[in-house]
Design a protein around this motif. Structure first.
Motif, PDB file in Angstrom:
ATOM      1  N   ARG A  51     -11.987 -49.176  24.557  1.00 43.31           N
ATOM      2  CA  ARG A  51     -11.614 -50.496  25.072  1.00 43.31           C
ATOM      3  C   ARG A  51     -12.814 -51.203  25.695  1.00 43.31           C
ATOM      4  O   ARG A  51     -13.610 -50.616  26.417  1.00 43.31           O
ATOM      5  CB  ARG A  51     -10.506 -50.355  26.102  1.00 43.31           C
ATOM      6  N   ARG A  74      -9.196 -47.923  40.303  1.00 46.32           N
ATOM      7  CA  ARG A  74      -9.232 -48.553  38.986  1.00 46.32           C
ATOM      8  C   ARG A  74      -7.898 -49.223  38.683  1.00 46.32           C
ATOM      9  O   ARG A  74      -7.870 -50.251  37.998  1.00 46.32           O
ATOM     10  CB  ARG A  74      -9.551 -47.510  37.910  1.00 46.32           C
ATOM     11  N   GLN A  75      -6.810 -48.646  39.186  1.00 48.28           N
ATOM     12  CA  GLN A  75      -5.506 -49.255  38.963  1.00 48.28           C
ATOM     13  C   GLN A  75      -5.441 -50.652  39.586  1.00 48.28           C
ATOM     14  O   GLN A  75      -4.870 -51.579  39.005  1.00 48.28           O
ATOM     15  CB  GLN A  75      -4.392 -48.367  39.553  1.00 48.28           C
ATOM     16  N   THR A 108      -7.656 -47.535  23.628  1.00 52.36           N
ATOM     17  CA  THR A 108      -7.853 -47.058  25.002  1.00 52.36           C
ATOM     18  C   THR A 108      -9.229 -46.439  25.225  1.00 52.36           C
ATOM     19  O   THR A 108      -9.935 -46.769  26.182  1.00 52.36           O
ATOM     20  CB  THR A 108      -6.774 -46.017  25.358  1.00 52.36           C
ATOM     21  N   VAL A 159     -14.533 -52.204  34.736  1.00 56.61           N
ATOM     22  CA  VAL A 159     -13.475 -51.766  35.645  1.00 56.61           C
ATOM     23  C   VAL A 159     -14.034 -50.774  36.666  1.00 56.61           C
ATOM     24  O   VAL A 159     -13.822 -50.910  37.877  1.00 56.61           O
ATOM     25  CB  VAL A 159     -12.305 -51.133  34.861  1.00 56.61           C
ATOM     26  N   TYR A 178     -13.956 -55.311  27.330  1.00 55.03           N
ATOM     27  CA  TYR A 178     -13.488 -56.624  27.782  1.00 55.03           C
ATOM     28  C   TYR A 178     -14.580 -57.656  27.542  1.00 55.03           C
ATOM     29  O   TYR A 178     -15.769 -57.386  27.698  1.00 55.03           O
ATOM     30  CB  TYR A 178     -13.146 -56.578  29.273  1.00 55.03           C
ATOM     31  N   VAL A 226      -9.241 -58.417  25.450  1.00 57.82           N
ATOM     32  CA  VAL A 226      -9.436 -56.980  25.325  1.00 57.82           C
ATOM     33  C   VAL A 226      -9.635 -56.641  23.854  1.00 57.82           C
ATOM     34  O   VAL A 226      -8.914 -57.143  22.987  1.00 57.82           O
ATOM     35  CB  VAL A 226      -8.218 -56.206  25.860  1.00 57.82           C
ATOM     36  N   ASN A 286      -7.403 -52.951  37.400  1.00 59.67           N
ATOM     37  CA  ASN A 286      -6.680 -53.245  36.157  1.00 59.67           C
ATOM     38  C   ASN A 286      -5.635 -54.341  36.343  1.00 59.67           C
ATOM     39  O   ASN A 286      -5.321 -55.066  35.400  1.00 59.67           O
ATOM     40  CB  ASN A 286      -6.026 -51.972  35.614  1.00 59.67           C
ATOM     41  N   LYS A 287      -5.076 -54.456  37.538  1.00 62.51           N
ATOM     42  CA  LYS A 287      -4.128 -55.547  37.804  1.00 62.51           C
ATOM     43  C   LYS A 287      -4.838 -56.892  37.694  1.00 62.51           C
ATOM     44  O   LYS A 287      -4.285 -57.856  37.161  1.00 62.51           O
ATOM     45  CB  LYS A 287      -3.510 -55.376  39.193  1.00 62.51           C
ATOM     46  N   HIS A 288      -6.049 -56.954  38.202  1.00 62.05           N
ATOM     47  CA  HIS A 288      -6.829 -58.189  38.083  1.00 62.05           C
ATOM     48  C   HIS A 288      -7.199 -58.445  36.622  1.00 62.05           C
ATOM     49  O   HIS A 288      -7.160 -59.595  36.151  1.00 62.05           O
ATOM     50  CB  HIS A 288      -8.100 -58.095  38.933  1.00 62.05           C
ATOM     51  N   MET A 289      -7.551 -57.375  35.908  1.00 63.86           N
ATOM     52  CA  MET A 289      -7.902 -57.521  34.498  1.00 63.86           C
ATOM     53  C   MET A 289      -6.723 -58.075  33.708  1.00 63.86           C
ATOM     54  O   MET A 289      -6.872 -58.978  32.874  1.00 63.86           O
ATOM     55  CB  MET A 289      -8.341 -56.172  33.912  1.00 63.86           C
ATOM     56  N   GLN A 290      -5.526 -57.538  33.981  1.00 63.71           N
ATOM     57  CA  GLN A 290      -4.334 -57.991  33.278  1.00 63.71           C
ATOM     58  C   GLN A 290      -4.053 -59.460  33.546  1.00 63.71           C
ATOM     59  O   GLN A 290      -3.685 -60.220  32.637  1.00 63.71           O
ATOM     60  CB  GLN A 290      -3.128 -57.141  33.702  1.00 63.71           C
TER      61      GLN A 290
END
Length: 344
Positions: A63, A38-39, A60, A27, A65, A56, A42-46
């Motif tokens: 964590r 990073r936010q 936290t 990330v 991936y 995952v 994280n949308k792409h990661m989700q």
């Protein structure tokens, strides 16, 4: 909108490409590479998690991936049942790789059939296990037989002092214990085609990574019965088997005429390459080639006798062979120059 979509695809491709080596900090790495928060990453990661492309693991703080396995298959075969590598490929492996580009499938059919044939013809084992795992980025196959072990077999056949000598002989590219049926080129070219290639047998580990030029590795590991071969390849590599074959031919001659030999395989542990015996071990069989490149990566120094045997005595005896050095340190280069300057 198309520009945003294209950028999103670039970000997700970057994540998938780097997640293997950076499972914990992918990330942060992506945010830095694209200049985003990073936010946003994280949308792409989700989204990738929801699509079951990545998974995952951990809480936290811990964590990480990982690429989601899209396909896993394990099959055991009896070697005594007149097993044929092309039949196994056509019936069990090819259907699992049908969506890959033609150049990728060409590499897989060469590598898989060559390595399975080695187990069939040379392992003296009873069974062989084939494991395949495919992700959104790459595919890996392991072939594990329960036979004698490739390094031990080579040691006995060539009457080598140590199993580790077998690794050096394999690295040269024309080693075979059965010249009537095999050219000895299969392992060499397979290792050069894949992103990652490794052989584990007994306590000897032998590997090559495509992006590490001539980075053959010799390590000591726990006991491993039989022989395990590992191959890994990006599903969308632009590499072709022809490019690999051509890189080891010379001029208009499409025969296998060039080899790159990792010199450090001639030494063990902290020992220095100083003797003529070590040099002769390095030189064994290289007269089969027209171009011989000695790669000195990982070799800090060599002795006068070693350099003299390789770069003066052998060269004088084989004027038809072009001998070159690669990645030599200043100290090694000076010793080579000293040997070459004698009687010139």
């Amino acid at each position: 909108m198309s520009g945003l979509r294209r950028r999103g695809e670039q970000i997700r491709q970057f994540i998938l490409t780097n997640i293997g080596e950076h499972p914990r900090d992918v990330v942060a790495l992506t945010a830095q590479a694209f200049g985003i928060t990073r936010q946003a990453v994280n949308k792409h990661m989700q989204r990738l998690v929801e699509q079951k492309i990545i998974v995952v693991k951990g809480s936290t703080k811990n964590r990480s991936y990982h690429l989601h396995s899209l396909l896993e298959r394990t099959q055991r075969y009896q070697l005594a049942n007149k097993l044929e590598e092309d039949i196994v490929w056509d019936s069990d492996i090819k259907p699992l790789l049908v969506d890959l580009p033609d150049n990728v499938k060409d590499i897989w059919i060469y590598g898989f059939t060559e390595m399975l044939n080695n187990a069939i013809d040379h392992s003296s084992g009873k069974t062989v296990i084939v494991q395949l795992e495919k992700t959104a980025i790459d595919t890996q196959i392991m072939i594990h037989d329960d036979g004698e072990g490739i390094f031990k077999k080579i040691q006995k056949a060539l009457q080598l002092h140590d199993e580790r000598h077998a690794v050096l002989e394999l690295a040269k590219g024309k080693l075979t214990t059965d010249p009537e049926r095999h050219s000895g080129q299969g392992i060499f070219f397979t290792s050069r085609m894949f992103d990652k290639f490794a052989i584990l047998s007994g306590s000897i580990y032998f590997s090559h990574e495509f992006n590490e030029a001539e980075d053959w590795i010799l390590e000591s590991n726990g006991f491993q019965s039989g022989t395990m071969v590992f191959m890994k390849l990006n599903n969308n590599t632009s590499r072709t088997s022809k490019q690999v074959f051509d890189s080891f031919s010379s001029g208009d001659d499409y025969a296998f005429t060039k080899t790159v030999i990792p010199v450090r395989l001639a030494q063990y542990g902290d020992e220095r390459l100083v003797s003529r015996s070590q040099a002769k071990r390095l030189l064994a069989g290289v007269d089969k080639f027209r171009v011989v490149v000695f790669d000195f990566s990982g070799v800090d120094a060599i002795g006068q006798a070693f350099a003299d045997e390789v770069f003066r005595v052998f060269r004088k005896q084989h004027l038809e062979i072009q001998i070159m050095s690669l990645n030599a340190s200043q100290e090694v280069a000076q010793m080579i120059s000293r040997a070459e300057s004698v009687n010139t």
